[in-house]
Structures are given as C-alpha cells and as structure tokens.
Design a protein around this motif. Structure first.
Motif, PDB file in Angstrom:
ATOM      1  N   ALA A   1      31.538 -27.859-209.422  1.00  0.00           N
ATOM      2  CA  ALA A   1      31.961 -29.168-209.948  1.00  0.00           C
ATOM      3  C   ALA A   1      33.185 -28.986-210.822  1.00  0.00           C
ATOM      4  O   ALA A   1      33.202 -28.142-211.712  1.00  0.00           O
ATOM      5  N   ASP A   2      34.215 -29.779-210.579  1.00  0.00           N
ATOM      6  CA  ASP A   2      35.408 -29.749-211.417  1.00  0.00           C
ATOM      7  C   ASP A   2      35.405 -30.891-212.425  1.00  0.00           C
ATOM      8  O   ASP A   2      35.926 -30.748-213.529  1.00  0.00           O
ATOM      9  N   VAL A   3      34.834 -32.025-212.019  1.00  0.00           N
ATOM     10  CA  VAL A   3      34.787 -33.209-212.880  1.00  0.00           C
ATOM     11  C   VAL A   3      33.387 -33.818-212.774  1.00  0.00           C
ATOM     12  O   VAL A   3      32.828 -33.908-211.677  1.00  0.00           O
ATOM     13  N   ARG A   4      32.879 -34.250-213.910  1.00  0.00           N
ATOM     14  CA  ARG A   4      31.591 -34.956-213.922  1.00  0.00           C
ATOM     15  C   ARG A   4      31.742 -36.233-214.738  1.00  0.00           C
ATOM     16  O   ARG A   4      32.629 -36.350-215.580  1.00  0.00           O
ATOM     17  N   GLY A   5      30.849 -37.187-214.465  1.00  0.00           N
ATOM     18  CA  GLY A   5      30.886 -38.443-215.190  1.00  0.00           C
ATOM     19  C   GLY A   5      29.997 -39.467-214.517  1.00  0.00           C
ATOM     20  O   GLY A   5      29.115 -39.121-213.717  1.00  0.00           O
TER      21      GLY A   5
ATOM     22  N   ASP B   1      42.821 -32.888-214.311  1.00  0.00           N
ATOM     23  CA  ASP B   1      43.067 -33.873-215.370  1.00  0.00           C
ATOM     24  C   ASP B   1      43.594 -35.186-214.786  1.00  0.00           C
ATOM     25  O   ASP B   1      43.264 -36.274-215.281  1.00  0.00           O
ATOM     26  N   PHE B   2      44.419 -35.080-213.755  1.00  0.00           N
ATOM     27  CA  PHE B   2      44.947 -36.266-213.075  1.00  0.00           C
ATOM     28  C   PHE B   2      43.802 -37.084-212.484  1.00  0.00           C
ATOM     29  O   PHE B   2      43.773 -38.315-212.606  1.00  0.00           O
ATOM     30  N   VAL B   3      42.840 -36.423-211.840  1.00  0.00           N
ATOM     31  CA  VAL B   3      41.682 -37.111-211.267  1.00  0.00           C
ATOM     32  C   VAL B   3      40.839 -37.740-212.369  1.00  0.00           C
ATOM     33  O   VAL B   3      40.349 -38.872-212.227  1.00  0.00           O
TER      34      VAL B   3
ATOM     35  N   VAL C   1      29.614 -36.233-209.323  1.00  0.00           N
ATOM     36  CA  VAL C   1      30.161 -34.897-209.439  1.00  0.00           C
ATOM     37  C   VAL C   1      31.346 -34.822-208.483  1.00  0.00           C
ATOM     38  O   VAL C   1      31.258 -35.280-207.338  1.00  0.00           O
ATOM     39  N   ILE C   2      32.482 -34.294-208.966  1.00  0.00           N
ATOM     40  CA  ILE C   2      33.714 -34.295-208.183  1.00  0.00           C
ATOM     41  C   ILE C   2      34.244 -32.872-208.026  1.00  0.00           C
ATOM     42  O   ILE C   2      34.312 -32.117-209.005  1.00  0.00           O
TER      43      ILE C   2
ATOM     44  N   ARG D   1      34.640 -36.081-217.679  1.00  0.00           N
ATOM     45  CA  ARG D   1      35.143 -34.858-218.311  1.00  0.00           C
ATOM     46  C   ARG D   1      35.419 -33.801-217.255  1.00  0.00           C
ATOM     47  O   ARG D   1      34.758 -33.764-216.215  1.00  0.00           O
ATOM     48  N   ARG D   2      36.383 -32.978-217.539  1.00  0.00           N
ATOM     49  CA  ARG D   2      36.698 -31.866-216.647  1.00  0.00           C
ATOM     50  C   ARG D   2      35.840 -30.670-217.019  1.00  0.00           C
ATOM     51  O   ARG D   2      35.829 -30.244-218.173  1.00  0.00           O
ATOM     52  N   VAL D   3      35.138 -30.127-216.057  1.00  0.00           N
ATOM     53  CA  VAL D   3      34.234 -29.002-216.307  1.00  0.00           C
ATOM     54  C   VAL D   3      34.587 -27.813-215.421  1.00  0.00           C
ATOM     55  O   VAL D   3      33.832 -26.846-215.346  1.00  0.00           O
ATOM     56  N   GLY D   4      35.720 -27.899-214.712  1.00  0.00           N
ATOM     57  CA  GLY D   4      36.102 -26.829-213.798  1.00  0.00           C
ATOM     58  C   GLY D   4      36.314 -25.517-214.518  1.00  0.00           C
ATOM     59  O   GLY D   4      36.700 -25.462-215.682  1.00  0.00           O
TER      60      GLY D   4
END
Length: 234
Positions: free
Chosen positions: A126-130, A101-103, A139-140, A116-119
């Motif tokens: 992928a934990d975060v996408r956008g 959420d911080f990222v 993808v993060i 959005r957080r998808v982890g």
C-alpha cells in the motif's frame, strides 16, 4: 617599420574615401532618377509604403495576439498548478514519492478523508491509505512507470493481498501507464479500480475518483478498449 604602417593606414583611408565617393555618386544618381521620373514612380512608392504599413500592422497584431494568448495559457497553467493540477508530462517527471503525494492531493480534492502516504520498504503493498467520501476505507498502490511499460498481473495481485491485509473496502491501482490484458482482467474480476493513464488524466482534470468506477476496465487508448467501452456504456 613606422613608414610601412603609415602606408597601410593611408591605403585603408583611400579605400574608405573611394567607397564613400561611390556611395555618394550612386545616391545622387538615384535622386536624379527619382526626380526625373517622379510622376511614374510615386504611385508605386506610395503603394509600397501602404503595403509596408499594412504588413507591419498585421505583424504587430499577430505578435500582440500571440503575446496575449501566451499570457492567458501561462495564467491558466499557474491557476491549474495552484489547484493541484499537473500535466501528464509533469507527472511523468515526478519521482515515486512525489507521484504518491500527487495522488494524495487528488484524493483530498475529491473529499476523501484521513488520506496519508504510507509507501516505503514495509508498506505491505500500500502506498496510500484513507477513506472515500462515503466512508469506505481504501488502499491505493501507485506506480509511476513510463507509458511504454505495462503493469503486469503480479503487481495487481499484490494489491489484492494488501486489501485483505488492511481489511480495506476498496482497492485502487493508480499508474501513469497502462495495464496488460491479464492484469486489467484480474483487476475488474476482483473489484479493483484500475486507474490507468487515460483515467488518471480524467481524474486530474476534475473527474472524481468514484466516478471512474463506472468506466473501470475500459479505455487504455486503443481501438479494442474503446469499442468495448462503447458497447458496455452506450
């Protein structure tokens, strides 16, 4: 029994009276000495009072300065928290989802969209996408590890697979620690933005995520990486 108790009380009273007499006598003698030698004593007495006043004033100013500085630090910290900033020590204390959420928050501050957080257990790496501000999809992968634990190559390879799976334009690996040498080389050779602890600090303090691409593969806090960064970018 009552007589014995009365005797103990009387003895204690006599001792108190003796102490009071001794104190009064000492005080009287002190007063006599002060009066007799006043012409000699008064400069020292005044000097002691002045020094005591200066010392007290200095202590008061020091305490006031500390109070003001402390209040200023607390204000700056509160404002930073309101703006979404956290110290790295606070980030280290986060749980995995809190770090994700911080990222997400840092991405939104940079102007990224659809973040959005998808982890989760079925996140496909992928934990975060956008999307970045320029529209490129990203993808993060987020890893909140202790600074002593380094990211190994397999975890970076998994992110490359996630980039292919989601057909993302950019893959970003964000961690609270550092990458191993092979993991860092794999990231830079395959176009993965490796945001290690030093770069996370820069990002948290206002540098944009896109700007970190210019120093990808550098830093990590040791002499070898600093020398390579200097050779490459200066």
């Amino acid at each position: 029994m009552a007589v014995a108790r009365k005797g103990r009380i009387s003895a204690a009273r006599r001792r108190r009276q003796q102490r009071l007499k001794i104190g009064a006598t000492a005080g009287g003698l002190g007063l006599v000495v002060v009066v007799a030698f006043w012409s000699v004593i008064w400069p020292y007495l005044v000097g002691s009072l002045v020094l005591g006043g200066v010392a007290g004033g200095g202590w008061w100013l020091w305490r006031t300065d500390r109070f003001i500085r402390g209040g200023d630090r607390r204000w700056k910290h509160d404002e930073a928290v309101k703006a979404g900033h956290r110290t790295l020590a606070e980030v280290d204390a986060m749980t995995g989802p809190e770090f994700e959420d911080f990222v997400v928050g840092l991405c939104l501050q940079d102007g990224c969209t659809d973040v959005r957080r998808v982890g989760g257990s079925h996140d496909n790496g992928a934990d975060v996408r956008g999307c970045l501000p320029d529209g490129r999809s990203m993808v993060i992968q987020c890893k909140r590890y202790t600074p002593k634990k380094k990211i190994p190559s397999p975890e970076v390879r998994d992110l490359l697979g996630s980039k292919v799976h989601f057909k993302a334009d950019v893959a970003i690996f964000v961690t609270t620690t550092y990458f191993s040498g092979p993991a860092e080389r794999f990231a830079t050779e395959n176009g993965i933005l490796a945001v290690h602890r030093d770069h996370l600090g820069l990002w948290n303090n206002g540098a944009s995520l896109v700007s970190l691409g210019a120093v990808n593969g550098s830093g990590q806090g040791d002499r070898r990486h600093r020398a390579r960064w200097k050779e490459t970018y200066e």
